[in-house]
Design a protein around this motif. Structure first.
Motif, PDB file in Angstrom:
ATOM      1  N   VAL A 109      -3.200   5.727   1.143  1.00 53.59           N
ATOM      2  CA  VAL A 109      -3.858   6.503   0.087  1.00 53.59           C
ATOM      3  C   VAL A 109      -4.239   5.643  -1.117  1.00 53.59           C
ATOM      4  O   VAL A 109      -5.121   6.034  -1.895  1.00 53.59           O
ATOM      5  CB  VAL A 109      -2.987   7.696  -0.358  1.00 53.59           C
ATOM      6  N   SER A 110      -3.592   4.484  -1.287  1.00 52.79           N
ATOM      7  CA  SER A 110      -3.957   3.620  -2.415  1.00 52.79           C
ATOM      8  C   SER A 110      -3.249   2.275  -2.284  1.00 52.79           C
ATOM      9  O   SER A 110      -2.293   2.131  -1.512  1.00 52.79           O
ATOM     10  CB  SER A 110      -3.573   4.271  -3.753  1.00 52.79           C
ATOM     11  N   ALA A 111      -3.741   1.299  -3.048  1.00 55.38           N
ATOM     12  CA  ALA A 111      -3.024   0.038  -3.195  1.00 55.38           C
ATOM     13  C   ALA A 111      -1.878   0.276  -4.174  1.00 55.38           C
ATOM     14  O   ALA A 111      -1.997   1.067  -5.107  1.00 55.38           O
ATOM     15  CB  ALA A 111      -3.957  -1.036  -3.718  1.00 55.38           C
ATOM     16  N   ARG A 115       6.120  13.061  -1.711  1.00 58.35           N
ATOM     17  CA  ARG A 115       5.891  11.750  -2.308  1.00 58.35           C
ATOM     18  C   ARG A 115       5.299  10.825  -1.259  1.00 58.35           C
ATOM     19  O   ARG A 115       5.251  11.160  -0.066  1.00 58.35           O
ATOM     20  CB  ARG A 115       7.178  11.169  -2.880  1.00 58.35           C
ATOM     21  N   GLU A 116       4.828   9.672  -1.734  1.00 59.06           N
ATOM     22  CA  GLU A 116       4.252   8.683  -0.836  1.00 59.06           C
ATOM     23  C   GLU A 116       5.231   7.513  -0.695  1.00 59.06           C
ATOM     24  O   GLU A 116       6.137   7.359  -1.509  1.00 59.06           O
ATOM     25  CB  GLU A 116       2.894   8.222  -1.395  1.00 59.06           C
ATOM     26  N   PHE A 117       5.010   6.693   0.330  1.00 57.90           N
ATOM     27  CA  PHE A 117       5.951   5.623   0.645  1.00 57.90           C
ATOM     28  C   PHE A 117       5.215   4.283   0.636  1.00 57.90           C
ATOM     29  O   PHE A 117       4.073   4.189   1.107  1.00 57.90           O
ATOM     30  CB  PHE A 117       6.594   5.875   2.006  1.00 57.90           C
ATOM     31  N   ALA A 165       3.069  21.096  -1.576  1.00 59.72           N
ATOM     32  CA  ALA A 165       3.150  20.580  -0.209  1.00 59.72           C
ATOM     33  C   ALA A 165       3.120  19.060  -0.239  1.00 59.72           C
ATOM     34  O   ALA A 165       3.011  18.427  -1.293  1.00 59.72           O
ATOM     35  CB  ALA A 165       1.999  21.130   0.631  1.00 59.72           C
ATOM     36  N   SER A 166       3.211  18.468   0.923  1.00 62.88           N
ATOM     37  CA  SER A 166       3.165  17.018   1.092  1.00 62.88           C
ATOM     38  C   SER A 166       1.734  16.585   1.407  1.00 62.88           C
ATOM     39  O   SER A 166       1.069  17.181   2.256  1.00 62.88           O
ATOM     40  CB  SER A 166       4.108  16.629   2.239  1.00 62.88           C
ATOM     41  N   THR A 167       1.272  15.529   0.733  1.00 64.59           N
ATOM     42  CA  THR A 167      -0.069  15.004   1.011  1.00 64.59           C
ATOM     43  C   THR A 167      -0.195  14.586   2.476  1.00 64.59           C
ATOM     44  O   THR A 167      -1.224  14.811   3.117  1.00 64.59           O
ATOM     45  CB  THR A 167      -0.371  13.797   0.106  1.00 64.59           C
ATOM     46  N   GLY A 168       0.864  14.000   3.024  1.00 61.80           N
ATOM     47  CA  GLY A 168       0.826  13.568   4.426  1.00 61.80           C
ATOM     48  C   GLY A 168       0.660  14.733   5.373  1.00 61.80           C
ATOM     49  O   GLY A 168      -0.060  14.632   6.370  1.00 61.80           O
ATOM     50  N   GLU A 169       1.321  15.869   5.088  1.00 61.37           N
ATOM     51  CA  GLU A 169       1.171  17.036   5.954  1.00 61.37           C
ATOM     52  C   GLU A 169      -0.237  17.624   5.840  1.00 61.37           C
ATOM     53  O   GLU A 169      -0.792  18.099   6.825  1.00 61.37           O
ATOM     54  CB  GLU A 169       2.222  18.082   5.597  1.00 61.37           C
ATOM     55  N   VAL A 170      -0.799  17.603   4.637  1.00 60.38           N
ATOM     56  CA  VAL A 170      -2.175  18.092   4.472  1.00 60.38           C
ATOM     57  C   VAL A 170      -3.134  17.220   5.277  1.00 60.38           C
ATOM     58  O   VAL A 170      -4.021  17.721   5.977  1.00 60.38           O
ATOM     59  CB  VAL A 170      -2.576  18.112   2.983  1.00 60.38           C
ATOM     60  N   LEU A 171      -2.958  15.907   5.203  1.00 61.96           N
ATOM     61  CA  LEU A 171      -3.845  15.008   5.953  1.00 61.96           C
ATOM     62  C   LEU A 171      -3.669  15.184   7.459  1.00 61.96           C
ATOM     63  O   LEU A 171      -4.644  15.131   8.211  1.00 61.96           O
ATOM     64  CB  LEU A 171      -3.570  13.559   5.549  1.00 61.96           C
ATOM     65  N   VAL A 226       0.846  -1.192   0.000  1.00 62.59           N
ATOM     66  CA  VAL A 226       0.000   0.000   0.000  1.00 62.59           C
ATOM     67  C   VAL A 226       0.884   1.245   0.000  1.00 62.59           C
ATOM     68  O   VAL A 226       2.008   1.223   0.516  1.00 62.59           O
ATOM     69  CB  VAL A 226      -0.956   0.046   1.220  1.00 62.59           C
ATOM     70  N   ALA A 227       0.384   2.297  -0.617  1.00 64.85           N
ATOM     71  CA  ALA A 227       1.068   3.595  -0.598  1.00 64.85           C
ATOM     72  C   ALA A 227       0.568   4.378   0.608  1.00 64.85           C
ATOM     73  O   ALA A 227      -0.645   4.482   0.836  1.00 64.85           O
ATOM     74  CB  ALA A 227       0.797   4.362  -1.881  1.00 64.85           C
ATOM     75  N   VAL A 228       1.497   4.920   1.381  1.00 62.10           N
ATOM     76  CA  VAL A 228       1.157   5.618   2.629  1.00 62.10           C
ATOM     77  C   VAL A 228       1.674   7.058   2.560  1.00 62.10           C
ATOM     78  O   VAL A 228       2.828   7.295   2.175  1.00 62.10           O
ATOM     79  CB  VAL A 228       1.778   4.900   3.848  1.00 62.10           C
ATOM     80  N   ALA A 229       0.810   8.005   2.915  1.00 58.31           N
ATOM     81  CA  ALA A 229       1.217   9.413   3.011  1.00 58.31           C
ATOM     82  C   ALA A 229       1.654   9.679   4.443  1.00 58.31           C
ATOM     83  O   ALA A 229       0.887   9.446   5.384  1.00 58.31           O
ATOM     84  CB  ALA A 229       0.059  10.330   2.632  1.00 58.31           C
ATOM     85  N   LEU A 230       2.880  10.168   4.608  1.00 51.13           N
ATOM     86  CA  LEU A 230       3.440  10.424   5.938  1.00 51.13           C
ATOM     87  C   LEU A 230       3.531  11.929   6.200  1.00 51.13           C
ATOM     88  O   LEU A 230       3.736  12.720   5.265  1.00 51.13           O
ATOM     89  CB  LEU A 230       4.834   9.796   6.056  1.00 51.13           C
ATOM     90  N   PRO A 231       3.403  12.347   7.473  1.00 53.97           N
ATOM     91  CA  PRO A 231       3.438  13.775   7.813  1.00 53.97           C
ATOM     92  C   PRO A 231       4.857  14.328   7.784  1.00 53.97           C
ATOM     93  O   PRO A 231       5.418  14.733   8.814  1.00 53.97           O
ATOM     94  CB  PRO A 231       2.833  13.807   9.219  1.00 53.97           C
ATOM     95  N   LEU A 232       5.444  14.338   6.598  1.00 55.93           N
ATOM     96  CA  LEU A 232       6.810  14.807   6.404  1.00 55.93           C
ATOM     97  C   LEU A 232       6.832  15.800   5.248  1.00 55.93           C
ATOM     98  O   LEU A 232       5.996  15.707   4.334  1.00 55.93           O
ATOM     99  CB  LEU A 232       7.739  13.627   6.067  1.00 55.93           C
ATOM    100  N   PRO A 233       7.773  16.730   5.227  1.00 57.48           N
ATOM    101  CA  PRO A 233       7.838  17.703   4.129  1.00 57.48           C
ATOM    102  C   PRO A 233       8.483  17.112   2.876  1.00 57.48           C
ATOM    103  O   PRO A 233       9.351  17.721   2.260  1.00 57.48           O
ATOM    104  CB  PRO A 233       8.679  18.838   4.731  1.00 57.48           C
ATOM    105  N   LEU A 234       8.064  15.897   2.525  1.00 60.08           N
ATOM    106  CA  LEU A 234       8.572  15.212   1.340  1.00 60.08           C
ATOM    107  C   LEU A 234       7.397  14.964   0.412  1.00 60.08           C
ATOM    108  O   LEU A 234       6.421  14.307   0.815  1.00 60.08           O
ATOM    109  CB  LEU A 234       9.239  13.881   1.737  1.00 60.08           C
TER     110      LEU A 234
END
Length: 794
Positions: A54-56, A21-23, A94-100, A11-19
């Motif tokens: 955020v997705s498979a 991309r997803e991991f 911005a980072s998707t993880g930070e937005v979330l 799975v792709a995971v959005a992390l609360p980091l100023p990067l």
């Protein structure tokens, strides 16, 4: 021949980091992949972080790092909000993880916190198949965890809940009973309060009531605040204890009076109603003079959305305004309304989010983060006081809730309403170009007149010796205030600076007690007894002597809201006043100050920009702007716009009741267009002047703007990195580059700051340039922040 390695889901995971991309992470062996919108704990370096799936992302052999823990039984973030977070991140670099992380409450129901209970409708139903097995388990007794139901029943459970056959019950809600402090009169002598009229009144009222009362009930009935109750309690005259919150203990809300819409209001509501019912994206600017009834249009539009089975989101610029308008929502829509903002406790915010996500509440009100509320199928999104720069978040992720509202409304095919008396140049220009519909409210409700505005030329006023050449209260303002208080009416005084004075000055050597971490002077607070940096929070007691020359001639220069209050008390002894600014709202809560004004316990409200935002005080007939020049002096191309909006907005607080209002604007620049147009209530004239300036110098709304801020404890390293970024951006097609240059506030919180400004014809060009010139990993010891469409260049 060796066996092929086992493939496992990723799975792709959005992390609360100023990067940006997803991991990707492996799902635990034998486990089902968590659905998008589910929170998970994952390893990142030597840390464990909470992210959102955020997705498979396909399948892979082992070797990749695994998810440590799945935190939710069901997704906490609906698919449309995941999509909104991704698009917001893209639009604001911005980072998707930070937005979330910014969107989701920190504390949400834990795994399995939701239980399900059979309803009366379900008990009488005749289900079949999988639904029958679910109801059979629930019929056996009390609430059951979703995890304890037979496997493969999730879809059936959702269907049963939608039809009202089962009901979700959160144990998170019941973990700790909500309590409140209540008060009862105790036996004892009343001598201790014989000199306190309020204390006597409280004791008499409690004795007559015959039951415990909360502090809110005491204040509502007697006007006595917490200090009076504390005195009575410590004196032994009143007993206090904790009791479960009783719905009947909350002060009842009076029913809303029926309003007959004006022709202009009716036309605005009709346009919105049509879009809501037709599920059509309809962006509109509701430009109405102060007191023209914009709030009534909002409430009617929300009612139409709920009546059509859709949801509603109402954004306000300040948390301080949220309780006032939340009462209006609750009065009209009851439990279907919910309040969401960061000042709520984590627990209460989590509960409110859960109510909205389940569909129990469909109308949400709150500041900018409420745009991410999990409202299903929003039919109308309202951005009240659209011009206010508070909608732009100043720390990462630096999104603008006004643009996010447009993204969400377009995708939901909803009506999008920007309401204000003084539109931003961007919204005004869009309405003139036809990209946004323009709905006008040109008159106040009941044809009440706009206040008469007088410009007071401070160059002609004689300052007092201690005012150092800058008069605080002009003679015309003092005379008008005296007349106002003699008639039992109220006033508002706007002073843009909080604290006691902007800085402390040594008269012998000129030392101004600058912060050791920031390139700004510390503000004098606590009636002159403490020095505080408003940027890093550094505090120290006011010294008796200058640390540079040991001189004793230390003088507080200028006026903040505290010092204005002292001067007001000197000029008008016995006239009760209150201060509303960031400091007072932290101590007491802005809602309590507003209630005191509405109840008449305060004759004069003194404050910063907070007093200009959306308040409706019917008995306020006089407004004084003590220093209209403060915003004009900022090194920002929006300074004239902000000055015009502030003066026009605070002027609009006067004369909203039965008596007409007057406004006195004190300034050293009486001919400045921003001040002159505000005094004339001339929005169109000001916008025409300012748009001509913006077009000539290629500023928004005629370009897209981004600010790159480079900071480091090492000044040379920050400067070199900023120069490197500017060099990489230079020469891009359509780009106008400014800098690198020291930021207006060159040093903050121990870091040196350099700024690069980018201007380009469109957002796509700006984002492409940012992508090409900003490294994903900054040099060691350097921070790089990209602010797309900044509202503050300081």
């Amino acid at each position: 021949m060796t066996d092929a390695p086992e493939l496992r889901p990723i799975v792709a995971v959005a992390l609360p980091l100023p990067l940006r991309r997803e991991f990707s992470y492996l799902v635990a062996a034998g486990a089902a992949p968590p659905a998008p919108g589910t929170r998970v704990r994952v390893p990142f370096g030597e840390r464990a972080l909470t992210g959102v799936v955020v997705s498979a992302a396909g399948q892979a052999a082992s070797g990749m790092r695994e998810i440590l823990e799945v935190l939710d039984t069901d997704p906490v973030c609906p698919p449309d909000l995941l999509d909104l977070a991704r698009r917001t991140a893209q639009r604001f670099f911005a980072s998707t993880g930070e937005v979330l992380k910014s969107a989701l409450p920190a504390r949400l129901p834990a795994p399995g916190a939701l239980r399900y209970r059979l309803t009366e409708k379900g008990a009488l139903g005749r289900p079949s198949g999988v639904e029958a097995s679910v109801l059979e388990v629930l019929a056996a007794g009390g609430p059951v965890h979703a995890a304890d139901l037979p496997k493969g029943t999730a879809e059936a459970l959702r269907s049963l809940e939608e039809r009202g056959w089962v009901r979700a019950v959160s144990t998170f809600r019941d973990r700790r009973a909500r309590t409140e402090t209540a008060y009862l009169p105790a036996a004892g002598t009343r001598d201790a309060v014989r000199r306190s009229a309020r204390g006597e009144r409280v004791l008499a009222w409690l004795a007559a009531l015959g039951r415990p009362a909360t502090a809110a009930e005491v204040r509502l009935a007697t006007g006595a605040g917490p200090a009076v109750l504390r005195t009575l309690t410590t004196s032994g005259l009143v007993r206090s204890f904790e009791q479960p919150v009783r719905e009947e203990s909350r002060p009842a809300l009076a029913a809303r009076a029926a309003f007959r819409l004006t022709l202009e209001q009716d036309a605005a509501v009709s346009a919105l109603t049509s879009a809501i019912r037709e599920k059509r994206y309809f962006p509109a600017l509701l430009q109405g003079v102060t007191g023209s009834g914009k709030t009534e249009v909002y409430l009617r539009a929300i009612g139409e959305a709920l009546g059509a089975g859709r949801g509603a989101i109402w954004l306000v610029p300040e948390i301080a305004l949220t309780p006032v308008f939340a009462r209006e929502l609750t009065r009209q829509f009851g439990d279907r309304a919910a309040l969401l903002h960061s000042a709520l406790s984590e627990r209460d915010r989590g509960l409110a989010w859960d109510r909205v996500r389940r569909g129990d509440a469909r109308a949400v009100i709150g500041p900018r983060s409420a745009i991410f509320a999990p409202v299903a199928d929003p039919g109308v999104i309202i951005v009240d006081e659209e011009h206010d720069s508070s909608y732009k978040q100043r720390e990462s992720p630096r999104y603008d809730a006004r643009e996010v509202a447009a993204l969400r409304a377009r995708r939901a095919r909803a009506a999008l309403l920007f309401g204000t008396a003084t539109p931003s140049l961007e919204a005004y220009h869009a309405s003139r170009q036809g990209r946004v519909a323009r709905l006008l409210l040109t008159e106040r409700v009941e044809a009440k007149p706009l206040p008469v505005v007088s410009i007071v030329d401070l160059r002609r006023e004689l300052p007092r010796p201690d005012e150092k050449g800058i008069p605080l209260f002009s003679r015309p303002l003092v005379e008008r205030l005296r007349e106002t208080f003699d008639r039992g009416e109220q006033a508002i005084l706007l002073q843009p600076r909080r604290g006691y004075a902007p800085f402390l000055l040594c008269r012998e050597c000129g030392h101004d007690f600058r912060c050791t971490n920031c390139s700004v002077a510390r503000t004098v607070h606590d009636r002159g007894q403490r020095l505080v940096c408003h940027y890093c929070g550094e505090r120290l007691a006011r010294p008796l002597r200058c640390p540079e020359c040991s001189g004793a001639l230390l003088e507080a220069i200028g006026f903040g809201t505290e010092r204005v209050g002292d001067r007001f008390a000197e000029l008008f002894p016995g006239v009760p006043y209150a201060v509303l600014d960031r400091d007072s709202s932290r101590r007491r809560g802005a809602g309590a100050v507003v209630e005191d004004v509405l109840a008449g316990r305060v004759a004069c409200l003194i404050g910063t920009q907070m007093v200009a935002k959306g308040h409706d005080f019917p008995n306020v007939t006089a407004v004084g702007v003590l220093s209209a020049d403060t915003m004009l002096n900022f090194p920002d191309f929006r300074s004239a716009e902000k000055t015009f909006q502030l003066v026009a907005q605070v002027a609009g607080r006067a004369g909203r009741g039965a008596s007409p209002g007057t406004v006195h604007v004190q300034t050293f620049h009486p001919q400045h267009p921003a001040i002159r147009r505000a005094a004339e209530h001339d929005v169109d004239g000001f916008c025409a002047d300012e748009l001509l300036f913006r077009r000539s110098f290629f500023y928004p709304p005629f370009c897209e703007l981004a600010a790159i801020l480079v900071s480091s404890p090492d000044r040379e390293r920050a400067q070199q990195t900023a120069a490197s970024i500017a060099g990489a951006a230079e020469g891009a097609p359509g780009l106008r580059l400014s800098g690198p240059a020291p930021a207006p506030l060159e040093r903050l919180q121990g870091k040196w700051r350099f700024q690069v400004l980018l201007r380009a014809p469109d957002r796509r060009t700006i984002l492409a340039i940012l992508e090409s010139c900003i490294p994903e990993r900054p040099p060691s010891g350097v921070q790089i922040a990209a602010d797309v469409d900044p509202q503050d260049l300081m």
